[in-house]
Write an enzyme that holds these catalytic residues in place. Structure first.
Site, PDB file in Angstrom:
ATOM      1  N   ALA A 104      72.828  65.593  57.628  1.00  0.00           N
ATOM      2  CA  ALA A 104      73.873  66.160  57.976  1.00  0.00           C
ATOM      3  C   ALA A 104      74.575  63.720  57.714  1.00  0.00           C
ATOM      4  O   ALA A 104      74.303  63.101  58.050  1.00  0.00           O
ATOM      5  CB  ALA A 104      74.203  66.726  58.900  1.00  0.00           C
ATOM      6  N   LYS A 105      76.513  64.442  57.763  1.00  0.00           N
ATOM      7  CA  LYS A 105      76.947  63.405  58.152  1.00  0.00           C
ATOM      8  C   LYS A 105      77.922  63.295  58.805  1.00  0.00           C
ATOM      9  O   LYS A 105      78.660  64.674  58.221  1.00  0.00           O
ATOM     10  CB  LYS A 105      77.056  62.765  57.140  1.00  0.00           C
TER      11      LYS A 105
END
Ligand code: NAD
Length: 415
Positions: A104-105
């Protein structure tokens, strides 16, 4: 420009590895798309009474092997394509080192230098409340990235915990030690880069202390790495930051460089070396080059000028795919970002595990466990590169994508 579009670069790497491993086209299609993208608008009361509305993102690329994991960056140039690419990179990074996370980011388009501490706190708390339904210790665990720090992680933990009504340390990593951070987290990425570097030297039958090393970027990763390597008797001949670099063929005292940085705001304030530009640093006559600053530093314009024999990618995506090709043709040995800088997420994983168990380890334990994971990952990637006669980047992608593909296949399709 497509060469610099991070999402285009990420898809290009995936397509190349898919071809190499004959990836099932159905799984390839799944992996090409982020699992979830959330764009939020974040209205904040500024110190002068105005309301300013910021835009934030959280992208979860894949959660097949475990909860999503990835940092949050605050930067004026944040784009959705960049966050998507970095989320995908996190999926591969976690798979390379074999930790049970997906990728994720997150990011907010803002210039934190223009914001007061109070404004940053309100921005952080409102951003977290906007994405609260998709994060959590079993869902998605944020961490620091560019311009976010342990204090911001503390506000994230507090906001999430207030919403739940009890303390939830496992919702975020990179926290201060006083609220469940892990010993060794601050230097973990640099330490991991050092293990990657040491393993490279061993595999290539080189002598550790004879290597001349140049490091671009002197922040958390580059600065810690320079000091750790100096303690191991390595010769660092050049370092730089955003303002420029310094070079001394006899070797720099990186502890004194750190003092100069503290006093003057830049490594260029160190006076026992020759001033050089970042461009010059990248083409210095050295054995090992460590880009530890930002993306897209070695491009097709300057790749031909690189004289190092080894590049360890401490930064994320410092080499464009076009430059990668040129460097490989020159016979330069490259340890890719998804392996070289995975020490940070590995110790984030340790922090999460310690938080879930409320049982904390010594710094020695953390560092030893980190070394084990980094060495095993390096060995796996090296073996694939030898067996399949591919470079280390392709080998790391083969390992990572195969692991995620296998998890996807074995879980099957719901419903
Ligand atoms: P940081 O902000 O602490 O340091 C960045 C350094 O790069 C600073 O010295 C800065 O002056 C320099 N810099 C910035 N822009 C530059 C430019 N245009 N030219 C030359 N130098 C420039 O950041 P960090 O945490 O050390 O991260 C560095 C890189 O490592 C980033 O690519 C980041 O994504 C990656 N990374 C960091 C971690 C971590 O745990 N900190 C983990 C994995 C990957």
């Amino acid at each position: 420009m497509r060469e610099f579009n991070p999402w285009y670069m990420a898809l290009k790497h995936l397509d190349e590895v898919a071809e190499k491993i004959n990836l099932d086209p159905n799984i390839h299609n799944i992996l090409k798309k982020p699992k979830r993208i959330l764009t939020v608008s974040i209205p904040i009361r500024m110190d002068d009474g105005r309301i300013e509305v910021f835009t934030g993102f959280r992208v979860q690329h894949n959660i097949t092997r475990g909860p999503a994991k990835g940092g949050i960056r605050y930067h004026p140039q944040v784009t959705l394509d960049e966050i998507k690419a970095l989320a995908m990179l996190m999926t591969w990074k976690c798979a390379v080192v074999g930790i049970p996370y997906g990728g994720a980011k997150g990011g907010i388009i803002c210039d934190p230098k223009r914001l007061s501490s109070g404004e940053i706190e309100r921005l952080t708390r409102r951003y977290i409340s906007e994405i609260i339904s998709i994060i959590g210790p079993e869902k998605d665990i944020p961490a620091p990235d560019i311009n976010t720090n342990p204090q911001i992680m503390a506000w994230i933990m507090d906001t999430y915990s207030m919403d739940k009504g009890y303390s939830v340390p496992g919702v975020v990593t990179g926290k201060p030690i006083s609220i469940g951070g892990s010993l060794g987290r601050n230097t973990a990425t640099a330490r991991g880069v050092m293990f990657a570097l040491m393993n490279t030297i061993k595999k290539l039958n080189l002598n550790f202390s004879q290597q001349k090393i140049a490091i671009q970027g002197f922040g958390n990763v580059g600065g810690n790495l320079a000091r750790i390597l100096q303690k191991e008797n390595c010769k660092i001949i050049a370092v730089s930051d955003i303002k420029g670099g310094i070079y001394n063929p006899k070797g720099l005292d990186c502890f004194k460089v750190s003092e100069a940085l503290e006093k003057t705001g830049s490594v260029t304030g160190f006076n026992n070396g020759e001033q050089i530009t970042n461009k010059e640093l990248l083409s210095l006559n050295c054995d090992i080059l460590v880009p530890a600053a930002i993306e897209n530093q070695i491009t097709k314009e300057n790749a031909d000028k690189v004289r190092a024999k080894i590049i360890i990618e401490a930064a994320n995506a410092p080499i464009t795919p076009e430059a990668d090709k040129i460097l490989n043709e020159k016979g330069i040995f490259i340890v890719p970002d998804i392996l070289a800088n995975a020490g940070g997420v590995t110790v984030s994983y340790f922090e999460w595990v310690q938080g879930l168990q409320s049982y904390f380890w010594t710094e020695r334990e953390v560092n030893l466990k980190l070394r084990d994971i980094m060495e095993k990952a390096f060995e796996n990637v090296w073996r694939i590169s030898q067996e399949r006669k591919v470079d280390m980047r392709m080998a790391a992608y083969i390992l990572a994508v195969s692991r995620v593909a296998e998890a996807t296949r074995i879980r099957g399709l719901y419903p």
